[in-house]
Design an enzyme around this catalytic site. Structure first.
Site, mmCIF file in Angstrom:
data_model
loop_
_atom_site.group_PDB
_atom_site.id
_atom_site.type_symbol
_atom_site.label_atom_id
_atom_site.label_comp_id
_atom_site.label_asym_id
_atom_site.label_seq_id
_atom_site.Cartn_x
_atom_site.Cartn_y
_atom_site.Cartn_z
ATOM 1 N N GLU A 281 0.839 -1.190 0.000
ATOM 2 C CA GLU A 281 0.000 0.000 0.000
ATOM 3 C C GLU A 281 0.878 1.246 0.000
ATOM 4 O O GLU A 281 1.764 1.387 0.849
ATOM 5 C CB GLU A 281 -0.908 -0.003 1.240
ATOM 6 C CG GLU A 281 -1.657 1.279 1.492
ATOM 7 C CD GLU A 281 -2.499 1.747 0.317
ATOM 8 O OE1 GLU A 281 -2.396 2.929 -0.054
ATOM 9 O OE2 GLU A 281 -3.245 0.910 -0.245
ATOM 10 N N ARG B 185 -16.932 2.758 5.634
ATOM 11 C CA ARG B 185 -15.823 2.186 4.872
ATOM 12 C C ARG B 185 -14.659 1.773 5.775
ATOM 13 O O ARG B 185 -14.036 0.733 5.568
ATOM 14 C CB ARG B 185 -15.323 3.182 3.819
ATOM 15 C CG ARG B 185 -16.189 3.261 2.585
ATOM 16 C CD ARG B 185 -15.654 4.316 1.612
ATOM 17 N NE ARG B 185 -16.434 4.338 0.397
ATOM 18 C CZ ARG B 185 -16.152 3.633 -0.695
ATOM 19 N NH1 ARG B 185 -15.096 2.851 -0.705
ATOM 20 N NH2 ARG B 185 -16.909 3.699 -1.771
ATOM 21 N N TYR C 47 -28.317 7.031 4.034
ATOM 22 C CA TYR C 47 -28.632 5.844 4.828
ATOM 23 C C TYR C 47 -27.868 5.905 6.155
ATOM 24 O O TYR C 47 -26.845 6.582 6.276
ATOM 25 C CB TYR C 47 -28.282 4.552 4.075
ATOM 26 C CG TYR C 47 -26.923 4.543 3.413
ATOM 27 C CD1 TYR C 47 -25.766 4.237 4.130
ATOM 28 C CD2 TYR C 47 -26.794 4.822 2.050
ATOM 29 C CE1 TYR C 47 -24.523 4.205 3.517
ATOM 30 C CE2 TYR C 47 -25.559 4.801 1.428
ATOM 31 C CZ TYR C 47 -24.423 4.499 2.165
ATOM 32 O OH TYR C 47 -23.195 4.483 1.561
ATOM 33 N N ASP D 109 -11.469 -1.232 -9.385
ATOM 34 C CA ASP D 109 -11.478 -0.005 -10.181
ATOM 35 C C ASP D 109 -10.298 0.090 -11.137
ATOM 36 O O ASP D 109 -10.374 0.804 -12.139
ATOM 37 C CB ASP D 109 -11.471 1.220 -9.256
ATOM 38 C CG ASP D 109 -12.842 1.517 -8.675
ATOM 39 O OD1 ASP D 109 -13.833 0.934 -9.147
ATOM 40 O OD2 ASP D 109 -12.920 2.341 -7.737
#
Length: 396
Positions: free
Chosen positions: A32, A107, A221, A302
């Site tokens: 990462e 997330r 939401y 993605d």
């Protein structure tokens, strides 16, 4: 010891891929580029197609996910100008019908659960502050340059998976063409997370809401224990100076004024004005690829198939990719090249279909005038059950 498969990117797709490959007996090294592995953004909707996969990634993962997820009771599709409910999609039977419920995550919670599961798995290693640079295929796999704070390292890997997002550097090396560069979609997402006690009482229930407006739509939401409300306002905006404006934020009153010409419902205006700071996220796409894979290098999520979020399937499709990768190795048990090719063959047609459906859904949401009136009549005629049936192909 055999060289690991390197995964570039420790987002939801990259970590899910590491866990899926571990189930297939493969060692992975997740790299990462950020020095700290943490998710930006707020809410995330995980439909049953991805929920079934998450449940298979590890016995210890499912309780962790259940602890941080919220299961919405319904989805309300609303007319934006007055808040009228065009259809209510009852989600109570989702687990029975599709094998998993609809779930809402912060997330950071979902990524954190996946990260902890990866750190606990002896087959996976996760390293922050390490960016994959250029690479080349070798007789034994892939040789790559990895950029760290201490300099550049050379790493030998059995294979490389680019799970590094819409601006994927791995894709940039695989497809070195200006025509493949990220392109502005024509829409901007304004995002905010609000304390529930600042939101109109009628909008705090454990349900998702979709408001349809000409050239725009709003989704909101609850998250976690319904103590916060995630809100996303998506507006068609001109493309000027997209990169320079990517960190721009607005007060709620200013964002509400941008929507005012569309004559939004008072309840929706109050919701938007309740946000102190709305963060601007231009939405980008890339051209569809005929192939994601070149020998021992492939793409995921993605990086392979970026999509606008109008079907709420971006993360779900990355999770499906991860599952297909593990399945390819379990079925074939042969070379990385053969498994990557099988993964691409299994996933590319469905991912392309979802990308196209997501794009068309945006046009459907953003209709105005007579087309919008006809759409609203059709939604009312279908009802909640019919609207769920329209997307059953996604969830099966």
């Amino acid at each position: 010891m055999n060289a690991p498969i390197v995964i570039a990117g420790a987002g939801i797709g990259g970590l899910a891929a590491a866990l899926s490959l571990a189930r297939a007996g493969k060692r992975t090294l997740v790299l990462e580029r950020a020095t700290r592995i943490e998710e930006v953004g707020a809410g995330l909707q995980i439909a049953p197609n991805a929920g079934r996969i998450l449940a298979r990634l590890g016995l210890e993962l499912e309780p962790a996910l259940a602890a941080v997820a919220l299961e919405p009771e319904a989805i309300n599709i609303r007319r934006g100008r007055d808040g009228a409910v065009l259809a209510r999609l009852d989600l109570s039977a989702a687990r029975t019908r599709w094998g998993a419920p609809f779930r809402l995550f912060h997330r950071a919670d979902l990524q954190g659960a996946l990260l902890q599961a990866a750190l606990d798995n002896p087959q996976t290693h996760v390293r922050a502050g390490a960016r994959v640079g250029d690479f080349e295929a070798t007789a034994r796999g892939v040789r790559m340059r990895v950029h760290t704070q201490d300099g550049v390292e050379e790493i030998e890997a059995a294979g490389l998976i680019g799970a590094d997002g819409v601006r994927s550097s791995v894709r940039g090396h695989l497809v070195p063409s200006e025509r493949d560069a990220p392109a502005y979609s024509g829409c901007v997402a304004w995002r905010a997370t609000l304390p529930a006690d600042r939101v109109p009482a009628a909008l705090r229930v454990r349900e998702s809401n979709l408001w349809l407006l000409p050239g725009a739509h709003v989704v909101h939401y609850p998250l976690r224990d319904a103590s916060m409300i995630n809100v996303v306002v998506i507006i068609e905006e001109p493309p000027e100076d997209e990169d320079a404006a990517s960190s721009l934020s607005l007060k709620g009153a200013a964002l509400a004024r941008r929507l005012a010409p569309r004559k939004i419902a008072a309840e929706l205006r109050d919701l938007i004005e309740a946000g102190d700071s709305w963060r601007r996220w231009p939405l980008f796409t890339r051209p569809a690829l005929e192939h994601w894979t070149q020998g021992p290098v492939t793409l995921l999520g993605d990086a392979a198939h970026p999509m606008v979020p109008f079907l709420a399937q971006g993360a779900a499709q990355a999770i499906e990719d991860a599952d297909a990768l593990g399945d390819a190795f379990m079925r074939l048990g042969t070379t990385v090249e053969a498994a990557f090719a099988a993964y691409e063959a299994a996933r590319l047609p469905r991912a392309d279909r979802v990308v196209g459906a997501s794009r068309r859904q945006g046009g459907y949401f953003h209709m105005g005038g007579l087309p919008a009136a006809a759409r609203n009549l059709a939604i009312r005629a279908l009802g909640g059950g019919g609207m769920l049936a329209r997307n059953a192909w996604l969830y099966r």
